[in-house]
Design an enzyme around this catalytic site. Structure first.
Site, mmCIF file in Angstrom:
data_model
loop_
_atom_site.group_PDB
_atom_site.id
_atom_site.type_symbol
_atom_site.label_atom_id
_atom_site.label_comp_id
_atom_site.label_asym_id
_atom_site.label_seq_id
_atom_site.Cartn_x
_atom_site.Cartn_y
_atom_site.Cartn_z
ATOM 1 N N GLY A 228 39.658 38.077 50.676
ATOM 2 C CA GLY A 228 41.036 37.825 51.084
ATOM 3 C C GLY A 228 41.089 37.125 52.426
ATOM 4 N N GLY B 82 42.584 37.286 38.894
ATOM 5 C CA GLY B 82 41.424 36.549 39.385
ATOM 6 C C GLY B 82 40.161 37.334 39.102
ATOM 7 C CB ILE C 21 39.405 41.707 42.093
ATOM 8 C CG1 ILE C 21 38.442 41.390 43.238
ATOM 9 C CG2 ILE C 21 39.761 43.197 42.093
ATOM 10 C CD1 ILE C 21 39.026 41.581 44.624
ATOM 11 N NE ARG D 9 49.586 31.238 43.485
ATOM 12 C CZ ARG D 9 48.896 30.667 44.464
ATOM 13 N NH1 ARG D 9 48.081 29.657 44.178
ATOM 14 N NH2 ARG D 9 48.991 31.098 45.707
ATOM 15 C CG HIS E 182 40.267 47.996 53.409
ATOM 16 N ND1 HIS E 182 41.179 47.127 53.950
ATOM 17 C CD2 HIS E 182 39.644 47.294 52.420
ATOM 18 C CE1 HIS E 182 41.122 45.962 53.335
ATOM 19 N NE2 HIS E 182 40.191 46.036 52.395
ATOM 20 N N GLY F 22 36.783 49.287 49.650
ATOM 21 C CA GLY F 22 36.522 48.455 48.475
ATOM 22 C C GLY F 22 35.157 47.800 48.424
#
Length: 345
Positions: free
Chosen positions: A103, A180, A182, A203, A310, A312
């Site tokens: 990210g 995407g 992930i 999108r 956090h 991940g």
């Protein structure tokens, strides 16, 4: 399947050393800045074989700005704001910056493009560990792990059939926001849970979704029909507070929300309200706002909210892979090559 530099073995120091031989800087020793010292020292020593390396503590943004002047490359290992201020401090000789994240919401990518500074990151390698955390949070929230432990601590363990009933994953409808790498990996993990169907939104419809048997729908449809909702999209102007009082109200009262993307995608006070009043059943969060979270934040007082700090990508192998990609992004550009993993907005 990940190959080459995107999937290194556990012998990273040896492989990174071998890779360093391939980079030709001539007689000069380019200056690199590493913005955090919280990595194995052996990796830094490898970089120092060919480069002048300055390592920052990683807890002070001002320290980073003092360190970057004259640097040709920066290994940006923190989540501090990365913008024109940093590029100005570094100077016009700066060729490349690589983050150690997938990210990039804290990066002003347009400034990099305007100034011709290469910008890399570490996509793909994060897919597996983040998907694993997502599944763990799903199970923990659906089966009331946190609440169950609180009951034990409070001496409230009840021996009756209908006590602490949770939600079933087999036969459920799963919704994924952002399909995407992930999001797709989360669905791969879920195949073993015998879910009934997967919906996704983003999108546009994706060929990968068709191949995986997932159905592209709009957001309202996904929220109304899903038993489990995973947030796996980037934080952008469009997705900021995408989950608010209105959208949370569209979800089933029995649904579980899992966020492994960015805390800013969720309106946190609205989520607290939804969890308190039963708008949704439970939530599992790896990300929140702010980070670090205040220990007294309302989220921490909710029995139906599983919160982890956090984690991940916090696995040994992920760290090895991510640092290797970050280092190779920077070294490749400085030696006249291309980014291994360029950031494309």
């Amino acid at each position: 399947m990940r190959t080459g530099i995107l999937r290194l073995t556990r012998s990273l120091p040896k492989m990174l050393e071998q890779k360093l031989v391939d980079y030709n800087f001539g007689v000069r020793r380019p200056k690199l800045v590493v913005t955090s010292s919280d990595i194995p020292s052996g990796f830094i020593e490898l970089l120092r074989k060919k480069c002048e390396v300055t390592v920052c503590n990683g807890t002070d943004h001002a320290e980073i700005l003092r360190a970057v002047p004259g640097a040709e490359g920066i290994l940006w290992l923190t989540a501090d704001q990365l913008d024109a201020k940093t590029l100005d401090a570094a100077g016009s000789q700066l060729k490349v910056v690589s983050t150690m994240t997938s990210g990039m919401d804290y990066v002003d990518a347009e400034v990099f493009a305007k100034r011709g500074v290469a910008l890399g990151h570490t996509p793909k390698v994060v897919n597996d560990p983040v998907a694993d955390i997502a599944i763990g949070l799903m199970l923990a929230a659906a089966r009331r792990f946190h609440e169950g432990r609180e009951k034990i601590v409070a001496g409230q363990w009840e021996m009756r059939p209908q006590w602490m009933l949770g939600q079933d994953v087999p036969g459920s409808t799963v919704g994924i926001i952002g399909f995407g790498g992930i999001g797709q990996t989360i669905l791969k993990r879920l195949k073993g849970f015998d879910i009934a169907r997967c919906l996704y939104t983003g999108r546009k419809r994706k060929a990968e979704g068709d191949l995986a048997g997932a159905t592209y729908v709009d957001l309202p449809t996904l929220l109304k029909e899903s038993d489990f909702v995973f947030i796996a999209c980037p934080l952008t102007g469009e997705t900021a507070k995408l989950f608010n009082r209105e959208t949370l109200a569209m979800m089933k009262a029995s649904s579980v929300l899992v966020n492994v993307a960015r805390g800013g995608i969720v309106d946190q006070p609205a989520l607290v309200e939804a969890l308190k009043n039963g708008t949704i059943f439970a939530a599992g969060l790896d990300v929140m706002t702010p980070e670090p979270l205040d220990p007294n934040d309302p989220l921490m007082k909710l029995p139906n909210c599983v919160v982890v700090p956090h984690l991940g990508t916090a696995t040994k192998q992920s760290l090895l892979d991510m640092f290797a990609i970050t280092a190779n992004n920077v070294l490749s550009v400085i030696s006249g090559g291309q980014l291994v993993a360029p950031f494309v907005k």
